[in-house]
Design a protein around this motif. Structure first.
Motif, short mmCIF file in Angstrom:
data_model
loop_
_atom_site.label_atom_id
_atom_site.label_comp_id
_atom_site.label_asym_id
_atom_site.label_seq_id
_atom_site.Cartn_x
_atom_site.Cartn_y
_atom_site.Cartn_z
N PHE A 1 -22.87 -20.08 54.78
CA PHE A 1 -22.85 -19.15 55.90
C PHE A 1 -22.47 -17.74 55.45
O PHE A 1 -23.08 -16.75 55.86
CB PHE A 1 -21.86 -19.67 56.94
CG PHE A 1 -21.73 -18.80 58.13
CD1 PHE A 1 -22.64 -18.88 59.14
CD2 PHE A 1 -20.69 -17.90 58.23
CE1 PHE A 1 -22.54 -18.06 60.24
CE2 PHE A 1 -20.57 -17.09 59.32
CZ PHE A 1 -21.51 -17.16 60.32
N MET A 2 -21.46 -17.66 54.55
CA MET A 2 -21.08 -16.34 54.02
C MET A 2 -22.25 -15.73 53.26
O MET A 2 -22.46 -14.50 53.31
CB MET A 2 -19.89 -16.48 53.08
CG MET A 2 -18.61 -16.89 53.77
SD MET A 2 -17.28 -16.95 52.57
CE MET A 2 -16.14 -18.05 53.36
N GLY A 3 -23.02 -16.55 52.55
CA GLY A 3 -24.19 -16.04 51.84
C GLY A 3 -25.22 -15.46 52.79
O GLY A 3 -25.84 -14.42 52.50
N VAL B 1 -19.53 -21.66 52.86
CA VAL B 1 -19.88 -20.67 51.84
C VAL B 1 -21.34 -20.26 52.00
O VAL B 1 -21.69 -19.09 51.83
CB VAL B 1 -19.60 -21.22 50.43
CG1 VAL B 1 -20.04 -20.24 49.39
CG2 VAL B 1 -18.13 -21.49 50.27
#
Lengths: 162, 107
Positions: B38-40, B36
């Motif tokens: 990384f998605m940020g 998550v």
């Protein structure tokens, strides 16, 4: 139209931030990237919108979802120590930064001046290609080399014995 | 002025980019799962792209903005590949994707 795409983008991002399930978070990220692609279309830039859909909501999110399923980590693990103060400090820092920057943007006369003239010229692929291969050839080749290096690095990191 | 913001002026786009960046930053700071986070990071990178292309459009459709956007997504693709490979390698060693439990270089 701007409002619709901006809302899609921000709500997708917020849903990603809130969701407990990692797969759902990845799908919300797709929604957010599609909203960003819509914003690029409104900025008279269909080339960037197409690239956004192909690379971000296509390739990168699929890669993330593959890794989530590969590692079988659909839920966030329970925390060993809560680190409550650090979480609150992080939230506070993000909120202060956001509020300060929003205030700076809304009260900036320079941005209003730059945003005055608005004859939109639609970006087409020919202009981009001409500029890319006339002025930025070296950077283009370097990007190719960087992609090759990243591919080799990813394989070397993940492969058990080379 | 307020209706221009809602119709999509330069300030409106910069504001959307800012909020996107702040949400990405909050994701990296508050969530614990490395995936998550990384998605940020991807979200923050996208916020920068929105600001860049908004400025390029209000310079009269500058081509350089789109060319740089091209280079940015090339680097972002590299970052995605290497970052996810690092997460997989970490999972192989420690059987976790929690960033709190991976805070030491060796154990």
């Amino acid at each position: 139209m701007f409002l619709i795409f901006a809302l899609i983008t921000l709500l997708g991002a917020l849903a990603m931030f809130r969701s407990r399930n990692l797969i759902v978070a990845g799908l919300c990220l797709v929604l957010c990237f599609l909203g960003v692609a819509g914003l690029f279309l409104l900025l008279a830039n269909p080339v960037a919108a197409a690239l956004q859909i192909i690379v971000y909501s296509g390739a990168i999110v699929v890669l993330v979802l593959f890794v989530i399923m590969l590692l079988n980590s659909h839920e966030e693990e329970a925390a060993a120590q809560p680190h409550r103060i650090q979480r609150w400090l992080g939230a506070l820092a993000a909120a202060v930064l956001g509020a300060g920057a929003c205030k700076a943007v809304l009260s900036s006369p320079g941005l209003v001046r730059i945003g005055q003239e608005s004859p939109a010229r639609v970006m087409d692929l020919q202009q981009v290609g001409t500029s890319l291969f006339q002025q930025h050839v070296v950077a283009f080749e370097a990007a190719g080399l960087l992609l090759l290096a990243a591919m080799v690095a990813a394989v070397a990191l993940v492969k058990k014995e080379l | 002025m307020n209706s221009a913001l809602l119709q999509g002026s330069l300030q409106g786009y910069i504001l959307v980019a800012l909020l996107l960046f702040v949400i990405g930053l909050a994701t990296v700071l508050i969530r614990r799962s490395l995936l998550v986070q990384f998605m940020g990071i991807e979200l923050m990178l996208n916020a920068a792209n929105v600001a860049l292309l908004a400025f390029a459009r209000y310079r009269g459709g500058d081509v350089q903005g789109t060319v740089f956007y091209l280079f940015i997504i090339a680097v972002a693709a590299c970052e995605a590949a290497v970052g996810l490979a690092l997460v997989v390698a970490l999972y192989r060693h420690r059987h976790t994707t929690d960033s709190d439990s991976a805070d030491a270089l060796r154990r």
